[in-house]
Design a protein around this motif. Structure first.
Motif, PDB file in Angstrom:
ATOM      1  N   PHE A 125       0.832  -1.205   0.000  1.00 57.56           N
ATOM      2  CA  PHE A 125       0.000   0.000   0.000  1.00 57.56           C
ATOM      3  C   PHE A 125       0.866   1.254   0.000  1.00 57.56           C
ATOM      4  O   PHE A 125       0.590   2.197  -0.755  1.00 57.56           O
TER       5      PHE A 125
ATOM      6  N   PHE B 165       2.375   1.610  -3.284  1.00 60.74           N
ATOM      7  CA  PHE B 165       1.325   1.989  -4.215  1.00 60.74           C
ATOM      8  C   PHE B 165       1.083   3.498  -4.171  1.00 60.74           C
ATOM      9  O   PHE B 165       0.996   4.152  -5.209  1.00 60.74           O
ATOM     10  N   LEU B 166       0.998   4.055  -2.952  1.00 59.68           N
ATOM     11  CA  LEU B 166       0.770   5.500  -2.816  1.00 59.68           C
ATOM     12  C   LEU B 166       1.909   6.284  -3.466  1.00 59.68           C
ATOM     13  O   LEU B 166       1.671   7.248  -4.197  1.00 59.68           O
TER      14      LEU B 166
ATOM     15  N   VAL C 152       1.490   6.133  -7.169  1.00 62.67           N
ATOM     16  CA  VAL C 152       0.389   6.972  -7.653  1.00 62.67           C
ATOM     17  C   VAL C 152       0.863   8.411  -7.812  1.00 62.67           C
ATOM     18  O   VAL C 152       0.580   9.068  -8.820  1.00 62.67           O
ATOM     19  N   ILE C 153       1.644   8.885  -6.844  1.00 60.00           N
ATOM     20  CA  ILE C 153       2.183  10.248  -6.943  1.00 60.00           C
ATOM     21  C   ILE C 153       3.119  10.345  -8.144  1.00 60.00           C
ATOM     22  O   ILE C 153       3.022  11.266  -8.960  1.00 60.00           O
TER      23      ILE C 153
END
Lengths: 141, 209
Positions: free
Chosen positions: B88, B91-92, B95-96
């Motif tokens: 997670f 993943f964050l 995403v950025i």
């Protein structure tokens, strides 16, 4: 402290909106449907996260956090599905500019699949009207 | 629930050939994660996590899944919370990175953006992993799923910003890394062991370089 939090909220909200703006710019500047789908799916997921984080701090309530998490999770679940559906149909129609692609490994597979005999019930070739007219006396014999 | 005991790959072929139109219904044992999720959504929408509201939410969730049955989602029965958290956070970060990447492309490249459609054969047998890999890779840099071949677990992706063969191979390797992370987090025992043993020679190769 309040002052600091308010500034943080402002920064988060503005950054979030900026991400949505970038998605809009991407929709304008990218060459075809498939590249535009990238602009439509990626920056706004981060934009949503920033806006929701800003909202959660601004409202100063823990109870709103699960609702925001649900909203963001729904976004995470639905954005790829819509991108896939639009991309899939876009690829099979004229909306994908194939000449901007460096390589295309799906094209070959699709050609093979459409060349192979279809599974399931095979349609019976119906004789045309003219053939039937010619054939009818022959059958009577 | 299917009565036949099939491996996932056979199950898919069985599903594909099944024209009877009969839907397998999920049992309560398979459905409890969905029920929990529905109760959570209900409580989150009301912003009220009291016992009474949760109970009412559970009744509505049961009502909904009975009224609108879904085919069962086959879970692997294994979950590693540590890898999930790692996944997670990673993943964050991705995403950025993805947002910045697309933003840069949109402003700097515009019409001259080149991309590629690449096929990525995945190693997994599980529909759930294929679906999650598809979701994750759509949200992080570069790619989204154009088409899926379920029988061979192959994803056909549209990958943005690709101009040579090296970048293509790099992209393919990246997707297989996502698959690796997901199998580490939620894959079945067999796949987890297979992935773990696969990593060892890869690490050795890097050390040699």
């Amino acid at each position: 402290m309040d002052m600091f939090l308010d500034i943080l909220v402002a920064v988060l909200l503005v950054l979030g909106c900026l991400m949505s703006l970038i998605a809009g710019i991407g929709l304008l500047t990218f060459p075809d449907l498939l590249t535009r789908m990238h602009a439509a799916t990626k920056p706004q997921v981060l934009g949503f996260l920033l806006i929701f984080a800003g909202l959660a701090i601004h409202l100063r309530s823990w109870l709103i956090v699960p609702a925001l998490i649900v909203a963001w999770a729904m976004q995470l679940l639905t954005a790829p599905v819509s991108a896939h559906m639009i991309g899939r149909s876009g690829y099979r129609t004229k909306h994908a500019k194939k000449e901007t692609l460096f390589s295309d490994e799906l094209h070959q597979v699709l050609d093979e699949v459409s060349a192979a005999p279809a599974t399931g019930p095979i349609p019976v070739a119906k004789p045309s009207r003219a053939e039937r007219r010619q054939g009818a006396p022959g059958e009577a014999d | 629930m299917p009565t036949k005991d099939l491996s996932p790959r056979d199950q898919r072929i069985d599903d594909a050939l099944d024209t009877s139109g009969v839907r397998h219904r999920a049992t309560l044992k398979q459905e409890w994660p969905l029920l929990l999720l529905l109760v959570f959504v209900w409580a989150a929408m009301w912003q009220d996590f009291s016992a009474g509201n949760l109970l009412f939410g559970a009744i509505i969730a049961l009502f909904v899944v009975t009224l609108f049955p879904l085919p069962p989602v086959v879970l692997s029965g294994r979950i590693n919370i540590w890898y999930c958290i790692k996944l997670f956070i990673w993943f964050l970060g991705q995403v950025i990175a993805a947002s910045v990447h697309v933003a840069w492309l949109a402003i700097a490249r515009g019409k001259n953006t080149h991309s590629a459609v690449i096929a990525v054969p995945l190693r997994t047998n599980s529909d759930l992993i294929v679906m999650t890999v598809g979701h994750v890779l759509t949200l992080i840099p570069g790619s989204f799923v154009l088409d899926v071949d379920r029988s061979s677990s192959t994803l056909y992706l549209h990958y943005i910003d690709i101009e040579n063969v090296q970048q293509m191979e790099k992209a393919r390797e990246g997707i297989r890394q996502i698959e690796r992370r997901l199998i580490m987090a939620i894959g079945s025992h067999d796949e987890y062991e297979a992935i773990k043993s696969e990593c060892l020679p890869l690490k050795g190769k890097k050390a040699v370089k």
